[in-house]
Design a protein around this motif. Structure first.
Motif, short mmCIF file in Angstrom:
data_model
loop_
_atom_site.label_atom_id
_atom_site.label_comp_id
_atom_site.label_asym_id
_atom_site.label_seq_id
_atom_site.Cartn_x
_atom_site.Cartn_y
_atom_site.Cartn_z
N THR A 143 0.85 -1.23 -0.04
CA THR A 143 -0.14 -0.05 0.00
C THR A 143 0.76 1.24 -0.07
O THR A 143 1.94 1.31 0.40
CB THR A 143 -0.90 0.06 1.22
OG1 THR A 143 -0.14 -0.09 2.49
CG2 THR A 143 -1.89 -1.32 1.14
N GLY A 144 0.28 2.19 -0.63
CA GLY A 144 1.11 3.55 -0.62
C GLY A 144 1.36 3.89 -2.13
O GLY A 144 1.00 3.28 -3.20
N PRO A 145 2.34 4.86 -2.16
CA PRO A 145 2.99 5.75 -1.28
C PRO A 145 2.32 6.62 -0.35
O PRO A 145 1.48 7.33 -0.95
CB PRO A 145 4.22 6.05 -1.97
CG PRO A 145 3.54 6.66 -3.42
CD PRO A 145 2.57 5.39 -3.69
N ARG A 146 2.44 6.67 0.84
CA ARG A 146 2.33 7.83 1.69
C ARG A 146 3.17 8.78 1.57
O ARG A 146 4.37 8.47 1.66
CB ARG A 146 1.87 7.34 3.07
CG ARG A 146 0.77 6.31 3.29
CD ARG A 146 0.49 5.74 4.73
NE ARG A 146 0.48 6.95 5.72
CZ ARG A 146 0.61 6.77 6.96
NH1 ARG A 146 1.05 5.74 7.59
NH2 ARG A 146 0.08 7.84 7.82
N GLY A 147 2.61 9.93 1.54
CA GLY A 147 3.88 11.15 1.49
C GLY A 147 3.81 11.93 2.76
O GLY A 147 2.78 12.13 3.33
N PHE A 148 5.17 12.28 3.20
CA PHE A 148 5.39 12.91 4.44
C PHE A 148 6.15 14.26 4.00
O PHE A 148 7.09 14.25 3.32
CB PHE A 148 6.08 12.23 5.28
CG PHE A 148 5.10 11.13 5.84
CD1 PHE A 148 4.50 11.13 6.96
CD2 PHE A 148 5.26 9.83 5.25
CE1 PHE A 148 3.59 9.97 7.37
CE2 PHE A 148 4.65 8.65 5.57
CZ PHE A 148 3.80 8.63 6.51
N SER A 149 5.76 15.41 4.64
CA SER A 149 6.46 16.63 4.31
C SER A 149 7.70 16.94 5.17
O SER A 149 7.73 17.68 6.08
CB SER A 149 5.56 17.80 4.30
OG SER A 149 4.62 17.65 3.78
N LEU A 150 8.58 16.08 4.94
CA LEU A 150 9.83 15.79 5.60
C LEU A 150 11.19 16.20 4.64
O LEU A 150 10.84 16.07 3.59
CB LEU A 150 10.07 14.70 6.26
CG LEU A 150 8.88 14.41 7.35
CD1 LEU A 150 9.21 12.71 7.96
CD2 LEU A 150 8.84 15.00 8.35
N ARG A 151 12.35 16.45 5.25
CA ARG A 151 13.27 16.84 4.33
C ARG A 151 14.57 15.86 4.62
O ARG A 151 15.62 16.34 4.94
CB ARG A 151 13.76 18.19 4.30
CG ARG A 151 12.62 19.22 3.88
CD ARG A 151 13.09 20.54 3.99
NE ARG A 151 14.03 20.74 2.88
CZ ARG A 151 14.80 21.67 2.85
NH1 ARG A 151 14.82 22.78 4.11
NH2 ARG A 151 15.72 21.72 2.04
N PRO A 152 14.87 14.71 4.19
CA PRO A 152 16.07 14.13 4.19
C PRO A 152 16.66 14.24 2.88
O PRO A 152 16.22 14.58 1.92
CB PRO A 152 15.57 12.44 4.09
CG PRO A 152 14.19 12.61 3.65
CD PRO A 152 13.61 13.99 3.75
N VAL A 153 18.25 14.32 3.03
CA VAL A 153 18.89 14.25 1.74
C VAL A 153 18.74 12.83 1.03
O VAL A 153 18.66 11.91 1.67
CB VAL A 153 20.55 14.46 2.28
CG1 VAL A 153 21.29 14.24 0.94
CG2 VAL A 153 20.54 15.64 3.10
N PRO A 154 18.60 12.93 -0.31
CA PRO A 154 18.44 11.83 -0.98
C PRO A 154 19.69 11.15 -0.91
O PRO A 154 20.56 11.50 -0.85
CB PRO A 154 18.16 12.44 -2.42
CG PRO A 154 17.57 13.86 -2.24
CD PRO A 154 18.36 14.34 -1.02
N GLY A 155 19.18 9.45 -0.78
CA GLY A 155 20.10 8.55 -0.71
C GLY A 155 20.82 8.23 0.56
O GLY A 155 21.68 7.34 0.69
N THR A 156 20.10 8.90 1.39
CA THR A 156 20.62 8.71 2.87
C THR A 156 19.80 8.04 3.94
O THR A 156 20.34 7.84 5.02
CB THR A 156 21.17 10.00 3.77
OG1 THR A 156 19.77 10.80 3.93
CG2 THR A 156 22.03 10.97 2.58
N VAL A 157 18.84 7.44 3.34
CA VAL A 157 17.70 6.76 4.32
C VAL A 157 18.39 5.31 4.55
O VAL A 157 18.78 4.57 3.80
CB VAL A 157 16.41 6.59 3.78
CG1 VAL A 157 15.37 6.04 4.64
CG2 VAL A 157 16.05 8.00 3.37
#
Length: 373
Positions: free
Chosen positions: A223-237
């Motif tokens: 299920t998803g995607p669920r979106g969240f208004s957060l700001r991680p740097v891409p490629g760091t999760v």
């Protein structure tokens, strides 16, 4: 999951000779769990190198000796990801560039398995390309793997349209067709996590914030995607199970530049530090009787950093320790057969280095052992 035939693991590499003159130096760090513990308690370390990958294996549970490197040829390999299942099998996913029958360049995803510590790999099998008209080498992103509790392998890759593509095994051991999980603007290297309740969760940094997918039940649809208004740097999760069937995601915050921890339904908690634009290595263990999370990363200056804090108690503080060793890519963390924290990294010279938790209170590491031929 059906076992596949095992092919030769390749030649031992000594002093840069044999196996086609391949070097014993890594070309960088692999993605995912590239330091694993087998059913027999021994650790194995895997690194990409020119023309394939290299493997070192502990000669006894808890070390300190290692055998290797052993060279495993994989022609055209550009990126390597490693994932381990609860059954101890280690899965290898590679992005491969090769020339097609009509001499046009192509790219696909390949997969192999190591069933037991120190033994042969299965044959490398192509999982194809999720796009009906394969692009030139480059657009297809790096694959990421997660192995469910029942041994089912899930392969995730960002598609050319910026969404998430999935290919997974069927109950009979065959591979299902590629599935489009939707989404858009996703960055590279999603974080996929196999939970102990049998489900898989995935999180990726996107242009609009964070996108997350999850299974409602083991083996079910996503299920998803669920979106969240957060700001991680891409490629760091990065992802870690911090409670029964509950994931915590760690990343580098785009605004502060520090590490952060986040669970769905809550706000991110700042952890401090200065990680570079790569995922942290993550590990959960007991330290001095406390349930703790251990993180390791490469900082902006290229030096390895180790950190720790209470599991799901990030607000109480996180403690970071800068180490003297420089590294390429992200470090790796694992528990050895004696339950000690082990940290591995790729040095500036391309040679792996390993340090272990010393006896006593807290978490301090021994000197670094350089793995060679």
């Amino acid at each position: 999951m059906r076992r596949r035939s095992a092919g030769p693991v390749g030649a031992s590499v000594k002093d840069g000779r044999a196996a086609g003159e391949h070097r014993e130096a890594a070309s960088g760090a692999a993605h995912g769990d590239w330091l694993t513990r087998g059913k027999d308690g021994r650790l194995t370390l895997y690194v990409p190198t020119d023309g394939g990958l290299l493997r070192w294996t502990e000669t006894a549970v808890g070390g300190p000796g290692w055998s290797g490197p052993h060279f495993v040829p994989v022609a055209g390999l550009t990126h390597l990801a490693v994932a381990q299942g609860a059954n101890g099998y280690v899965h290898f996913l590679g992005r491969r560039e090769r020339e097609g029958a009509d001499s046009t360049p192509g790219v696909d995803i390949v997969h192999a398995i190591q069933y037991q510590t120190g033994l042969a790999f299965s044959d490398w099998r192509s999982l194809g390309n999720p796009h009906r008209v394969p692009e030139e080498p480059g657009p297809l992103a790096v694959p990421v793997g997660a192995v469910a509790r029942d041994g089912t392998v899930h392969v995730f890759v960002r598609g050319a349209h910026g969404g998430l593509m999935l290919r997974r095994e069927a109950p009979n051991g065959k591979w299902k067709a590629w599935e489009d999980l939707g989404g858009g603007g996703a960055g590279a290297q999603p974080a996929a996590l196999a939970l102990t309740d049998g489900r898989i969760e995935v999180c990726v940094a996107a242009e609009t914030g964070v996108l997350a997918w999850s299974q409602s039940k083991p083996g079910g649809d996503f299920t998803g995607p669920r979106g969240f208004s957060l700001r991680p740097v891409p490629g760091t999760v990065a992802a870690l199970e911090t409670g029964p069937g509950r994931a915590t995601f760690f990343w580098t915050d785009a605004e502060s530049g520090g590490a952060a921890a986040w669970r769905a339904g809550a706000w991110p908690v700042a952890l401090g530090g200065t990680p570079a634009e790569r995922p942290c290595a993550v590990l959960r263990t007991s330290l001095d009787g406390y349930d703790c999370v251990v993180l390791a990363y490469r900082d902006q200056d290229g030096t390895a950093v180790l950190g720790m804090g209470g599991t799901e108690n990030e607000a109480a503080g996180f403690w970071w320790y800068a180490l003297t060793e420089s590294c390429q890519g992200a470090p790796a963390l694992a528990l050895d057969g004696r339950g000690r924290v082990v940290m591995a990294l790729i040095g500036a010279d391309g040679r792996p280095r390993v340090a272990r938790q010393e006896d006593g209170d807290g978490l301090s590491l021994t000197r670094w052992d350089v793995l060679g031929g």
